[in-house]
Design a protein around this motif. Sequence first.
Motif, PDB file in Angstrom:
ATOM      1  N   GLN A 283       0.719  -1.171  -0.144  1.00 35.59           N
ATOM      2  CA  GLN A 283      -0.021   0.013  -0.042  1.00 35.59           C
ATOM      3  C   GLN A 283       0.851   1.306   0.001  1.00 35.59           C
ATOM      4  O   GLN A 283       0.296   2.502  -0.482  1.00 35.59           O
ATOM      5  CB  GLN A 283      -0.872  -0.009   1.020  1.00 35.59           C
ATOM      6  CG  GLN A 283      -1.832  -1.210   1.030  1.00 35.59           C
ATOM      7  CD  GLN A 283      -2.799  -1.281   2.358  1.00 35.59           C
ATOM      8  OE1 GLN A 283      -2.081  -1.165   3.758  1.00 35.59           O
ATOM      9  NE2 GLN A 283      -3.880  -1.506   2.449  1.00 35.59           N
ATOM     10  N   VAL A 284       2.151   1.170   0.648  1.00 35.22           N
ATOM     11  CA  VAL A 284       2.944   2.094   0.660  1.00 35.22           C
ATOM     12  C   VAL A 284       4.009   2.217  -0.741  1.00 35.22           C
ATOM     13  O   VAL A 284       4.204   3.275  -1.528  1.00 35.22           O
ATOM     14  CB  VAL A 284       3.671   2.177   1.754  1.00 35.22           C
ATOM     15  CG1 VAL A 284       4.753   3.495   2.040  1.00 35.22           C
ATOM     16  CG2 VAL A 284       2.758   2.383   3.077  1.00 35.22           C
ATOM     17  N   ARG A 302      12.337  -1.582  -8.916  1.00 34.15           N
ATOM     18  CA  ARG A 302      10.738  -1.809  -8.976  1.00 34.15           C
ATOM     19  C   ARG A 302      10.535  -3.332  -9.169  1.00 34.15           C
ATOM     20  O   ARG A 302       9.104  -3.648  -8.610  1.00 34.15           O
ATOM     21  CB  ARG A 302      10.372  -1.015 -10.544  1.00 34.15           C
ATOM     22  CG  ARG A 302      10.522   0.426 -10.666  1.00 34.15           C
ATOM     23  CD  ARG A 302       9.992   0.832 -12.176  1.00 34.15           C
ATOM     24  NE  ARG A 302      10.350   0.356 -13.029  1.00 34.15           N
ATOM     25  CZ  ARG A 302      11.414   0.785 -13.795  1.00 34.15           C
ATOM     26  NH1 ARG A 302      12.150   1.898 -13.467  1.00 34.15           N
ATOM     27  NH2 ARG A 302      11.916   0.245 -14.762  1.00 34.15           N
ATOM     28  N   ARG A 303      11.223  -4.091  -9.635  1.00 37.51           N
ATOM     29  CA  ARG A 303      10.852  -5.387  -9.931  1.00 37.51           C
ATOM     30  C   ARG A 303      10.963  -5.999  -8.615  1.00 37.51           C
ATOM     31  O   ARG A 303       9.947  -6.884  -8.170  1.00 37.51           O
ATOM     32  CB  ARG A 303      11.898  -6.052 -10.886  1.00 37.51           C
ATOM     33  CG  ARG A 303      11.474  -7.527 -11.026  1.00 37.51           C
ATOM     34  CD  ARG A 303      12.480  -8.410 -12.099  1.00 37.51           C
ATOM     35  NE  ARG A 303      14.008  -8.322 -11.522  1.00 37.51           N
ATOM     36  CZ  ARG A 303      14.770  -7.701 -12.033  1.00 37.51           C
ATOM     37  NH1 ARG A 303      14.640  -6.917 -13.265  1.00 37.51           N
ATOM     38  NH2 ARG A 303      15.914  -7.660 -11.506  1.00 37.51           N
ATOM     39  N   HIS A 304      11.867  -5.774  -7.799  1.00 41.43           N
ATOM     40  CA  HIS A 304      12.015  -6.358  -6.307  1.00 41.43           C
ATOM     41  C   HIS A 304      10.853  -5.956  -5.470  1.00 41.43           C
ATOM     42  O   HIS A 304      10.171  -6.870  -4.737  1.00 41.43           O
ATOM     43  CB  HIS A 304      13.147  -6.029  -5.807  1.00 41.43           C
ATOM     44  CG  HIS A 304      13.552  -6.657  -4.227  1.00 41.43           C
ATOM     45  ND1 HIS A 304      14.162  -7.941  -4.450  1.00 41.43           N
ATOM     46  CD2 HIS A 304      13.177  -6.555  -3.124  1.00 41.43           C
ATOM     47  CE1 HIS A 304      14.283  -8.436  -3.150  1.00 41.43           C
ATOM     48  NE2 HIS A 304      13.503  -7.550  -2.263  1.00 41.43           N
ATOM     49  N   HIS A 310       3.982  -7.565  -1.582  1.00 40.89           N
ATOM     50  CA  HIS A 310       2.488  -8.128  -1.095  1.00 40.89           C
ATOM     51  C   HIS A 310       2.854  -9.344  -0.643  1.00 40.89           C
ATOM     52  O   HIS A 310       1.577  -9.885  -0.268  1.00 40.89           O
ATOM     53  CB  HIS A 310       1.803  -8.199  -2.465  1.00 40.89           C
ATOM     54  CG  HIS A 310       1.521  -6.942  -3.021  1.00 40.89           C
ATOM     55  ND1 HIS A 310       0.448  -6.059  -2.484  1.00 40.89           N
ATOM     56  CD2 HIS A 310       2.143  -6.358  -4.202  1.00 40.89           C
ATOM     57  CE1 HIS A 310       0.573  -4.874  -3.347  1.00 40.89           C
ATOM     58  NE2 HIS A 310       1.477  -5.245  -4.545  1.00 40.89           N
ATOM     59  N   ALA A 311       3.726  -9.927  -0.185  1.00 37.22           N
ATOM     60  CA  ALA A 311       4.001 -11.112   0.393  1.00 37.22           C
ATOM     61  C   ALA A 311       3.604 -11.036   1.886  1.00 37.22           C
ATOM     62  O   ALA A 311       3.785  -9.918   2.352  1.00 37.22           O
ATOM     63  CB  ALA A 311       5.342 -11.664   0.379  1.00 37.22           C
ATOM     64  N   VAL A 318      12.302  -5.723   2.915  1.00 38.45           N
ATOM     65  CA  VAL A 318      12.132  -5.944   1.453  1.00 38.45           C
ATOM     66  C   VAL A 318      12.458  -4.382   0.821  1.00 38.45           C
ATOM     67  O   VAL A 318      13.191  -4.635  -0.305  1.00 38.45           O
ATOM     68  CB  VAL A 318      10.441  -6.115   1.264  1.00 38.45           C
ATOM     69  CG1 VAL A 318      10.227  -5.818  -0.287  1.00 38.45           C
ATOM     70  CG2 VAL A 318      10.223  -7.551   1.759  1.00 38.45           C
ATOM     71  N   VAL A 319      12.066  -3.439   1.440  1.00 35.80           N
ATOM     72  CA  VAL A 319      12.544  -2.148   0.891  1.00 35.80           C
ATOM     73  C   VAL A 319      13.933  -2.031   0.740  1.00 35.80           C
ATOM     74  O   VAL A 319      14.699  -1.629  -0.228  1.00 35.80           O
ATOM     75  CB  VAL A 319      11.821  -0.790   1.573  1.00 35.80           C
ATOM     76  CG1 VAL A 319      12.350   0.387   0.793  1.00 35.80           C
ATOM     77  CG2 VAL A 319      10.430  -1.200   1.734  1.00 35.80           C
ATOM     78  N   LEU A 320      14.690  -2.447   1.615  1.00 39.04           N
ATOM     79  CA  LEU A 320      16.347  -2.460   1.827  1.00 39.04           C
ATOM     80  C   LEU A 320      16.864  -3.254   0.752  1.00 39.04           C
ATOM     81  O   LEU A 320      17.782  -3.097   0.219  1.00 39.04           O
ATOM     82  CB  LEU A 320      16.622  -2.596   3.094  1.00 39.04           C
ATOM     83  CG  LEU A 320      16.391  -1.588   4.217  1.00 39.04           C
ATOM     84  CD1 LEU A 320      16.962  -1.863   5.789  1.00 39.04           C
ATOM     85  CD2 LEU A 320      17.278  -0.447   4.032  1.00 39.04           C
TER      86      LEU A 320
END
Length: 331
Positions: A283-284, A302-304, A310-311, A318-320
């Motif tokens: 959502q962010v 973008r792909r990562h 959404h997992a 995940v962002v890092l």
Amino acid sequence: MPNTAATAAARLSVAPMMDWTDRHCRYLHRLMSRHTLLYTEMVTAPAVIHGDRDRLLGFHVDEQPLALQLGGSDPAQLAEAARIAEGYGYAEINLNCGCPSDRVQSGHFGAVLMESPVLVADCVAAMIAAVRVPVTVKCRIGVDDQDPHVILPDFLARVSAAGVDRFSVHARKAWLQGLSPKENREVPPLNYDLVMKMKGLFPHLHVSINGGIATLDQAEDFLARGLDGVMIGRAAYHTPADILLQADARIYGDPRERTAEDVVHLMLPYIADHIAQGGRLGQVTRHMLGLFQGRPGARGWRRHLSENAHADGAGPAVVLSALDHVTRLAA
């Protein structure tokens, strides 16, 4: 005109965009620019009055200066919705007179209101009487077979006589029949000269130009030519670093050093808090996909995010990991 926080910020603004400029998007944009005026998605007046107000109107204090865009055509409803919204702390209330979607047409608001300047004047007069913050209007240059050179000055004259002194003008007609909302953002030709002419006809009004503006160079040119503000939509969303990371220095004369990487790290506590309250990472991060557009590693970033945000259990890690795709190539 009052030198309010919203008016001062309106030299540059990010357009209200349905499904895009939600609270997560706006928090991200505020980290990138301290001064740019931000807008909510359009919210209808009946929804404000009868709906879940905290969900519809709630925002993070750091998003300020922030304007709420309202949709509607009933003066009493709009006045009540504006009064409620002022209680939430918005710096401005904006009336949508430009959206061409089927939904707004069936409800007789949005761009349809370009055909009813007397009604718009009644609406804004009621809103102004109900609140102390500025009431503004976002409009088109006309709709369908209207002659913009005739109807736009009449529209501005009638609505400004009711008390509005700030207008954001999308420099395209809206075709209410035959074009989709997406096509209405791209197909009707732009007429920037007409908007410039309106500033000459109404020098006492604060006039911002909107539509097809994709760079800060364009924004600076419009400001240098005498317009009071520039509103940027899709470019600010899809390539935010190109627009917003440079905006404070170039538009407001307030230089500061902040990189896209800095913004990612500053988003992490916000993301963690959102997830702790039951939210989902995607959502962010859906608003962060264009953060490194045009830079090495942008595709991996973008792909990562797209594949992992959404997992179940996805969070700041995940962002890092996505950021590694950029930093490895920058090293």
